[in-house]
Scaffold this motif. Sequence first.
Motif, PDB file in Angstrom:
ATOM      1  N   ASP A 120      48.058  83.419  -5.153  1.00  0.00           N
ATOM      2  CA  ASP A 120      48.980  82.314  -5.426  1.00  0.00           C
ATOM      3  C   ASP A 120      50.385  82.656  -4.945  1.00  0.00           C
ATOM      4  OD1 ASP A 120      46.941  80.873  -6.533  1.00  0.00           O
ATOM      5  OD2 ASP A 120      47.475  81.303  -8.615  1.00  0.00           O
ATOM      6  N   GLU A 121      50.829  83.887  -5.205  1.00  0.00           N
ATOM      7  CA  GLU A 121      52.162  84.288  -4.773  1.00  0.00           C
ATOM      8  C   GLU A 121      52.240  84.368  -3.252  1.00  0.00           C
ATOM      9  OE1 GLU A 121      55.626  87.668  -5.469  1.00  0.00           O
ATOM     10  OE2 GLU A 121      53.734  87.828  -6.569  1.00  0.00           O
ATOM     11  N   LEU A 122      51.206  84.878  -2.624  1.00  0.00           N
ATOM     12  CA  LEU A 122      51.205  84.991  -1.169  1.00  0.00           C
ATOM     13  C   LEU A 122      51.262  83.621  -0.505  1.00  0.00           C
ATOM     14  CD1 LEU A 122      48.584  87.834  -0.633  1.00  0.00           C
ATOM     15  CD2 LEU A 122      51.060  87.991  -0.402  1.00  0.00           C
ATOM     16  N   ALA A 123      50.607  82.641  -1.122  1.00  0.00           N
ATOM     17  CA  ALA A 123      50.638  81.290  -0.575  1.00  0.00           C
ATOM     18  C   ALA A 123      52.034  80.688  -0.691  1.00  0.00           C
ATOM     19  CB  ALA A 123      49.625  80.410  -1.300  1.00  0.00           C
ATOM     20  N   GLN A 124      52.734  81.060  -1.753  1.00  0.00           N
ATOM     21  CA  GLN A 124      54.074  80.528  -1.996  1.00  0.00           C
ATOM     22  C   GLN A 124      55.143  81.304  -1.241  1.00  0.00           C
ATOM     23  OE1 GLN A 124      55.387  80.909  -6.086  1.00  0.00           O
ATOM     24  NE2 GLN A 124      56.482  78.965  -5.992  1.00  0.00           N
ATOM     25  N   ASN A 125      54.909  82.606  -1.063  1.00  0.00           N
ATOM     26  CA  ASN A 125      55.919  83.472  -0.464  1.00  0.00           C
ATOM     27  C   ASN A 125      55.255  84.484   0.475  1.00  0.00           C
ATOM     28  OD1 ASN A 125      58.154  85.010   0.139  1.00  0.00           O
ATOM     29  ND2 ASN A 125      58.282  85.999  -1.854  1.00  0.00           N
ATOM     30  N   PRO A 126      55.009  84.101   1.732  1.00  0.00           N
ATOM     31  CA  PRO A 126      54.319  84.990   2.676  1.00  0.00           C
ATOM     32  C   PRO A 126      55.020  86.326   2.881  1.00  0.00           C
ATOM     33  CG  PRO A 126      54.416  82.755   3.526  1.00  0.00           C
ATOM     34  CD  PRO A 126      55.309  82.794   2.319  1.00  0.00           C
ATOM     35  N   ARG A 127      56.350  86.395   2.658  1.00  0.00           N
ATOM     36  CA  ARG A 127      57.065  87.652   2.855  1.00  0.00           C
ATOM     37  C   ARG A 127      56.619  88.725   1.858  1.00  0.00           C
ATOM     38  NH1 ARG A 127      63.395  85.937   3.916  1.00  0.00           N
ATOM     39  NH2 ARG A 127      63.247  85.685   6.160  1.00  0.00           N
ATOM     40  N   ALA A 128      55.904  88.316   0.818  1.00  0.00           N
ATOM     41  CA  ALA A 128      55.448  89.279  -0.191  1.00  0.00           C
ATOM     42  C   ALA A 128      54.154  89.986   0.220  1.00  0.00           C
ATOM     43  CB  ALA A 128      55.236  88.569  -1.527  1.00  0.00           C
ATOM     44  N   ARG A 129      53.626  89.657   1.392  1.00  0.00           N
ATOM     45  CA  ARG A 129      52.287  90.135   1.755  1.00  0.00           C
ATOM     46  C   ARG A 129      52.162  91.649   1.791  1.00  0.00           C
ATOM     47  NH1 ARG A 129      54.877  88.234   6.132  1.00  0.00           N
ATOM     48  NH2 ARG A 129      55.062  89.563   7.986  1.00  0.00           N
ATOM     49  N   SER A 130      53.233  92.358   2.078  1.00  0.00           N
ATOM     50  CA  SER A 130      53.138  93.814   2.173  1.00  0.00           C
ATOM     51  C   SER A 130      53.612  94.528   0.912  1.00  0.00           C
ATOM     52  CB  SER A 130      53.959  94.317   3.370  1.00  0.00           C
ATOM     53  OG  SER A 130      55.321  93.916   3.243  1.00  0.00           O
ATOM     54  N   ALA A 131      53.911  93.779  -0.143  1.00  0.00           N
ATOM     55  CA  ALA A 131      54.460  94.381  -1.367  1.00  0.00           C
ATOM     56  C   ALA A 131      53.399  95.162  -2.143  1.00  0.00           C
ATOM     57  CB  ALA A 131      55.054  93.300  -2.258  1.00  0.00           C
ATOM     58  N   ARG A 132      53.853  96.235  -2.766  1.00  0.00           N
ATOM     59  CA  ARG A 132      52.998  97.008  -3.668  1.00  0.00           C
ATOM     60  C   ARG A 132      53.842  97.492  -4.836  1.00  0.00           C
ATOM     61  NH1 ARG A 132      48.073  99.733  -3.578  1.00  0.00           N
ATOM     62  NH2 ARG A 132      47.735  99.100  -1.417  1.00  0.00           N
ATOM     63  N   LEU A 133      53.282  97.348  -6.022  1.00  0.00           N
ATOM     64  CA  LEU A 133      53.975  97.753  -7.252  1.00  0.00           C
ATOM     65  C   LEU A 133      53.341  99.006  -7.823  1.00  0.00           C
ATOM     66  CD1 LEU A 133      55.813  97.278  -9.808  1.00  0.00           C
ATOM     67  CD2 LEU A 133      53.974  95.805 -10.658  1.00  0.00           C
ATOM     68  N   ARG A 134      54.177  99.996  -8.129  1.00  0.00           N
ATOM     69  CA  ARG A 134      53.747 101.189  -8.854  1.00  0.00           C
ATOM     70  C   ARG A 134      54.685 101.372 -10.039  1.00  0.00           C
ATOM     71  NH1 ARG A 134      49.936 104.054  -5.865  1.00  0.00           N
ATOM     72  NH2 ARG A 134      49.958 103.588  -3.622  1.00  0.00           N
ATOM     73  N   ALA A 135      54.131 101.834 -11.157  1.00  0.00           N
ATOM     74  CA  ALA A 135      54.949 101.916 -12.367  1.00  0.00           C
ATOM     75  C   ALA A 135      54.455 103.014 -13.295  1.00  0.00           C
ATOM     76  CB  ALA A 135      54.930 100.575 -13.110  1.00  0.00           C
ATOM     77  N   GLY A 136      55.365 103.440 -14.175  1.00  0.00           N
ATOM     78  CA  GLY A 136      55.019 104.462 -15.153  1.00  0.00           C
ATOM     79  C   GLY A 136      55.864 104.326 -16.400  1.00  0.00           C
ATOM     80  N   ALA A 137      55.355 104.889 -17.498  1.00  0.00           N
ATOM     81  CA  ALA A 137      56.077 104.913 -18.772  1.00  0.00           C
ATOM     82  C   ALA A 137      56.549 106.335 -19.031  1.00  0.00           C
ATOM     83  CB  ALA A 137      55.183 104.435 -19.916  1.00  0.00           C
ATOM     84  N   ARG A 138      57.795 106.469 -19.408  1.00  0.00           N
ATOM     85  CA  ARG A 138      58.427 107.784 -19.592  1.00  0.00           C
ATOM     86  C   ARG A 138      57.873 108.506 -20.813  1.00  0.00           C
ATOM     87  NH1 ARG A 138      60.311 112.147 -19.136  1.00  0.00           N
ATOM     88  NH2 ARG A 138      62.444 112.727 -18.563  1.00  0.00           N
TER      89      ARG A 138
END
Length: 351
Positions: free
Chosen positions: A303-321
Amino acid sequence: MMADRGTFNRGVAGGPIRHIPVMLHEVLDILRPRDGAIYVDGTFGAGGYTRALLEAASCKVVAIDRDPDAIAAGMELARDFPGRLFLANGCYSDMAVHAAAHGFDKVDGVALDIGVSSMQIDESERGFSFSHDGPLDMRMAQSGVSAADVVNHVEERDLADIIFILGEEKRSRAVARAIIAARAEKPIERTGQLADIVSRAIGGRGKEKKHPATRTFQALRAYVNRELEELGEGLFAAEALLAEGGRLAVVTFHSLEDRIVKRFFAAATGKTGGGSRHLPERSDKIAATFIDLTRGGREPGQDELAQNPRARSARLRAGARSAAPSRKLDLPALGLPRLPAMPQHVQGVAQ
């Protein structure tokens, strides 16, 4: 290394309509905004993450951006949330300094959306894009050495290395030779001028959808703004600033950036000893400073890619301290590439 710190959808007339921060729902899910908490938006841009945090809970946000224009534009948002938004013009690697300026020695969450914002790309006078002819600038902070300084003064071998390492351009030697030949005739001062030089050196797009100059522009931007070094320093800064249980969410848009973030969390969560080809793995294991929250990373939904093609290469990484003491700054452990130094005579050329 194309990044998207939020974009503007454009209407029929071409005017900005709506701000779309990349992977907003996923980032909020990681940070879990709550009343009374303190957050750092290290890459403020158009303020998408910051606004979402402030609207989600009665929290406070320290918003940082190197671009003075972004901070100036953020004043309206600060007026919408009096006493809750603190704007800071500077590097996110200095987030502890910016937080301390407002009395915060620890924070509950940090969001980083790495790279250049779409607003900068779309503004021809900033010189980030070959799609809009303008001065060959690319400086996020609008000061220091510009991309024009680099292409007009750096030696051919170093220029080729910069383009190969940071742009992953296979024909970097040919591009560097073409730039050297062109600048011998006249200085390279415009984005369109450089794009034409690179396109002629590489040839047509062939099967690739990308413009031939994409990788060269990416490399110059990253070099001028020390993007990889800033990312490495910023990750360790976030580790030191986060309180126990605090969360770090990092959105990247290129394999070089994602690799650095992946290595950071691998060592921080105890999956590796922090070793790399630059620094052997440690035999003395350090207590894990983060708990992994996104095993393998997350990507934008359809859904996001259809709305915002510039997000196609995005990747999220996260951690809790965790409660473990923060580690010392160790950029070699993240595998940052060794880049040619800026020649001394180039320092301070751009004003």
